[in-house]
Design a protein around this motif. Structure first.
Motif, short mmCIF file in Angstrom:
data_model
loop_
_atom_site.label_atom_id
_atom_site.label_comp_id
_atom_site.label_asym_id
_atom_site.label_seq_id
_atom_site.Cartn_x
_atom_site.Cartn_y
_atom_site.Cartn_z
N VAL A 261 38.07 39.19 30.39
CA VAL A 261 38.49 39.53 31.74
C VAL A 261 38.41 41.04 31.93
O VAL A 261 38.74 41.81 31.04
N ARG A 262 37.95 41.45 33.10
CA ARG A 262 37.88 42.87 33.44
C ARG A 262 39.16 43.24 34.19
O ARG A 262 39.32 42.94 35.37
N THR A 263 40.09 43.87 33.49
CA THR A 263 41.38 44.22 34.08
C THR A 263 41.33 45.55 34.84
O THR A 263 42.21 45.82 35.66
N VAL A 264 40.34 46.38 34.54
CA VAL A 264 40.19 47.68 35.20
C VAL A 264 38.95 47.62 36.09
O VAL A 264 37.82 47.56 35.59
N GLY B 256 48.51 40.11 38.94
CA GLY B 256 47.98 39.48 40.15
C GLY B 256 47.88 40.38 41.36
O GLY B 256 47.67 39.89 42.48
N TYR B 257 47.99 41.70 41.16
CA TYR B 257 47.89 42.65 42.27
C TYR B 257 46.58 43.43 42.13
O TYR B 257 46.36 44.12 41.12
N ASP B 258 45.73 43.33 43.13
CA ASP B 258 44.45 44.03 43.11
C ASP B 258 44.72 45.54 43.16
O ASP B 258 45.22 46.06 44.16
N PRO B 259 44.40 46.28 42.08
CA PRO B 259 44.70 47.72 42.07
C PRO B 259 44.00 48.49 43.18
O PRO B 259 44.52 49.51 43.64
N ILE C 38 35.71 36.77 33.57
CA ILE C 38 36.40 36.90 34.86
C ILE C 38 36.29 38.36 35.30
O ILE C 38 36.89 39.26 34.69
N GLU C 39 35.51 38.60 36.32
CA GLU C 39 35.24 39.98 36.77
C GLU C 39 36.41 40.57 37.53
O GLU C 39 36.65 41.77 37.46
N GLU C 40 37.11 39.75 38.29
CA GLU C 40 38.24 40.25 39.08
C GLU C 40 39.53 39.93 38.33
O GLU C 40 40.06 38.82 38.39
N GLY C 41 40.03 40.92 37.60
CA GLY C 41 41.17 40.69 36.73
C GLY C 41 42.41 40.17 37.42
O GLY C 41 43.19 39.41 36.84
N TYR C 42 42.61 40.57 38.68
CA TYR C 42 43.82 40.15 39.39
C TYR C 42 43.84 38.65 39.70
O TYR C 42 44.88 38.12 40.09
N THR C 43 42.70 37.96 39.51
CA THR C 43 42.66 36.52 39.74
C THR C 43 43.04 35.71 38.50
O THR C 43 43.23 34.50 38.59
#
Length: 401
Positions: A45-48, A65-68, A387-392
């Motif tokens: 997962v890409r968290t950044v 779960g919050y999109d930075p 998972i490219e969008e870590g907030y998902t």
């Protein structure tokens, strides 16, 4: 159904020659994770998000779960929330580390950043030094607030966002090129060295063989954040178990309850078992739906460049936190889903964070999933799941399959 995240800060790393080409995680003795991994979902997962700085602030917002890109307003304001500082819209909050600079150079700008945490200075010692600094620097424009261990806070009234460098990014380097361009901030940092280098407590620390906390270091500036309620967003009542002001601040902003654990200090010798028991008590006796257990130790050991201690931190997490949580949930007869992952890598080779994707594991007590033997960077990558969008990712944890 109960939901648990065990966030192992900075756990991900790179293959090491002295470990036979294995990563510290891969080489660690982690029997609980070894038991779970073949029947769990593994992936990366890409968290950044691309283009953003790889910090625990951005990465943990993603995991929660919050999109930075939407919610991030700086690191220090999140920490301000945790210690009860009511930031005004015109305030700028700035992280203030107590650091160790080398002493042999005559000019401040020629000194090197020796230790970003002053040997993980205990909170009691740090508060003594903060009190002295407050007496010198607290004015109508600037106000210092004590935090935990080496992590403290400066509020700049009617300030502006300054370009500042994280101290753990410049370990061993001369500091001159990384000092604040803002004259007031730089002057305070220079003056703090004059005050702290001769402070009796620091002289005592040196006699004991400890690094002196001989300078303030400012970084992580930002403005007041606004996060939507975690419970409203995910329909889950959540608790945070962490020793770190940043995570406590995210929890405050998200309307989650912070659980304070005696002996939890953000270091290698933190109270691992106490953290697990606190989360279990919230889940099994206080009807919480979700527990976020954050452990700082692997990150700190990565910053220190210690492979041995980083592995020890991960082995402690496996035994005392993950093992305790899994056994206790089964004994209680509660269905649960467990997510284990780091927020970002902190490779011991560079002693700072990177933005590379990290491995995750999701375990469901009700069913076996198709996993791989061993949870680490290599097996997670081999799944091909990314998972490219870590907030998902947290929505994946909350799925009821």
């Amino acid at each position: 159904m109960k939901y648990i995240v065990v966030l192992c800060d900075g756990m991900a790393d790179e293959p090491r020659e002295e470990l036979g080409g294995k990563t510290p995680l891969e080489a660690s003795y982690t029997p609980t994770l070894d038991m779970l991994s073949p029947v769990s979902e593994l992936g990366m997962v890409r968290t950044v998000p691309k283009g953003m700085t790889p910090g625990s602030d951005i990465a943990n917002l993603s995991v929660m779960g919050y999109d930075p890109r939407q919610y991030y307003t700086g690191r220090s304001p999140l920490e301000a929330l945790s210690i009860g500082v009511d930031l005004k819209e015109t305030d700028v909050s700035i992280r203030c580390n107590l650091v160790t600079l080398t002493e042999e150079e005559e000019q401040y700008e020629d000194k090197r950043l020796k230790d970003h945490s002053a040997d993980e200075i205990c909170t009691e010692d740090a508060q003594v030094l903060l009190k002295t600094l407050q007496e010198h620097f607290n004015t109508k424009e600037y106000e210092l607030y004590p935090g935990t261990s080496y992590r403290h806070l400066l509020v700049w009234k009617k300030g502006k966002i300054a370009e500042l460098t994280a101290p753990h990014d410049i370990l061993t380097k001369p500091i001159g090129d990384y000092l604040p361009k803002e004259a007031g901030l730089r002057a305070m940092m220079e003056k703090s060295y004059d005050i702290l280098s001769s402070h009796p407590l620091n002289l005592e620390r040196k006699e004991k063989g400890l690094n002196p906390a001989n300078s303030m270091w400012f970084w992580g500036a930002g403005t007041r954040p606004t996060l939507p309620s975690f419970e409203t967003k995910f329909n889950k009542e959540g608790v945070m178990v962490s020793a770190v002001d940043l995570l406590k601040g995210i929890a405050v902003g998200a309307g989650m309850r912070n659980i304070i654990v005696e002996g939890a200090n953000g270091g290698l010798h933190t109270n691992y078992l106490g953290k697990a028991k606190a989360a279990l008590n919230a889940l099994l006796r206080e009807n919480a739906d979700f527990a976020y257990i954050h452990v700082e130790a692997p990150d700190e050991m990565g910053h220190q460049g210690s492979v041995k201690n980083k592995m020890k931190a991960m082995e402690n997490i496996d035994q005392y936190i993950i093992g305790t949580v899994v056994d206790s949930m089964y004994q209680a007869g509660e269905d649960f889903r467990l997510l284990v992952l780091p927020d970002h890598p902190t490779p011991v080779s560079i002693r700072t964070h990177t933005a590379d994707p990290v491995p995750y594991l999701i375990y469901d007590s009700r069913q076996d999933m198709e996993g791989k033997k061993g949870y680490n960077e290599i097996t997670a990558r081999e799944t091909g799941r990314m998972i490219e969008e870590g907030y998902t990712l947290i929505s994946r944890l909350f799925e009821e399959e």
